[in-house]
Design an enzyme around this catalytic site. Structure first.
Site, PDB file in Angstrom:
ATOM      1  N   ASP A 103       0.895  -1.157   0.079  1.00 32.78           N
ATOM      2  CA  ASP A 103       0.040  -0.065  -0.054  1.00 32.78           C
ATOM      3  C   ASP A 103       0.878   1.194  -0.078  1.00 32.78           C
ATOM      4  O   ASP A 103       1.912   1.123   0.437  1.00 32.78           O
ATOM      5  CB  ASP A 103      -0.957   0.012   1.370  1.00 32.78           C
ATOM      6  CG  ASP A 103      -1.890  -1.072   1.409  1.00 32.78           C
ATOM      7  OD1 ASP A 103      -2.246  -1.529   0.149  1.00 32.78           O
ATOM      8  OD2 ASP A 103      -2.425  -1.301   2.217  1.00 32.78           O
TER       9      ASP A 103
HETATM   10  N1  URA Z   1      -1.307  -5.710   4.192  1.00 35.69           N
HETATM   11  C1  URA Z   1      -1.840  -4.676   3.974  1.00 35.69           C
HETATM   12  O1  URA Z   1      -2.856  -4.308   4.496  1.00 35.69           O
HETATM   13  N2  URA Z   1      -0.896  -3.647   3.331  1.00 35.69           N
HETATM   14  C2  URA Z   1       0.227  -3.855   2.654  1.00 35.69           C
HETATM   15  O2  URA Z   1       0.917  -3.022   1.991  1.00 35.69           O
HETATM   16  C3  URA Z   1       0.677  -5.306   2.756  1.00 35.69           C
HETATM   17  C4  URA Z   1      -0.056  -6.228   3.472  1.00 35.69           C
END
Ligand code: URA
Length: 232
Positions: A103
């Site tokens: 993310d």
């Molecule tokens: N899980 C999440 O919520 N975000 C990420 O970036 C990776 C795993």
């Protein structure tokens, strides 16, 4: 293979640039000026030079990057900066892409490569490659929360596979999962009525984030790391 293909695959010159460099005598093959951009070369045997420097041919590259906050794990985005912007031009010309997504506000270990087959294998849901993340959450996590997370929680109609959670304090720890659903860890914490405030990927299969890499820094994988990844 064609000389212009070899030079464009390793991110050095486009086909047009190769044609120009051949005309101006800047490219040699086996010690003599290249005759044409479409001449055949064997990159494993012929020494090719451009502007006096030997060209190292390789089709695939594998980069470990420490993703900083605010970058999108993509090669293009209309609004936000993308992780490939952190790499020098030569790699971008080799068409590297992130193997897997983090993310925008998640930090840490990313693998970037142009080896589609390896990336596909590592990311396939069947491969169950383990990824571990250091996390912080807004509210204290109880032992019951930890057990629920480890056992599997419902993240909107899907029950997560068993995973490992190690608490390193009331509101922080390490979580290791073997799948990669969209926003998985955030959704898992929501399922136990909590909220992620910090997330950093530390490992990806056999790879561990190199502590010498500051945020935004990168390096190529070592031969040992690449071999471990291939064997995985
Ligand atoms: N899980 C999440 O919520 N975000 C990420 O970036 C990776 C795993």
């Amino acid at each position: 293979m064609r000389l212009d293909k070899m030079l464009s695959e390793c991110g050095l010159l486009s086909r047009k640039e190769t044609a120009r460099a051949v005309r101006t005598g800047q490219i040699t093959v086996g010690g003599v000026p290249a005759k044409s951009a479409d001449m055949q070369v064997d990159p494993t045997r012929d020494t090719v030079t451009f502007a006096g420097t030997p060209v190292q041919y390789r089709k695939y590259v594998y980069i470990m990057l420490n993703k900083p906050d605010g970058y999108v794990s993509a090669t293009e985005d209309g609004r936000d900066p993308v992780v490939t912007e952190l790499l020098p031009d030569v790699y971008r010309k080799m068409e590297l892409f992130p193997a897997g997504r983090l993310d925008k506000h998640t930090l840490g270990l990313m693998l970037l490569t142009n080896d589609g087959q390896l990336a596909h294998r590592l990311l396939s849901p069947k491969s169950h490659v383990e990824k571990s993340y250091a996390f912080k959450v807004k509210f204290p996590l109880s032992g019951e929360d930890r057990e629920a997370l480890e056992h599997g929680v419902d993240i909107g109609g899907y029950v997560t596979r068993p995973c490992r959670v190690t608490l390193e304090g009331e509101r922080e720890g390490i979580i290791a999962i073997t799948e990669g659903k969209y926003h998985q860890i955030k959704l898992m914490m929501s399922a136990v009525h909590n909220q992620i405030t910090y997330l950093e990927r530390r490992t990806f299969g056999p790879l561990t984030l190199d502590p010498a890499l500051a945020r935004g820094e990168w390096r190529e994988l070592t031969e040992e790391e690449l071999a471990a990844l291939r064997e995985h």
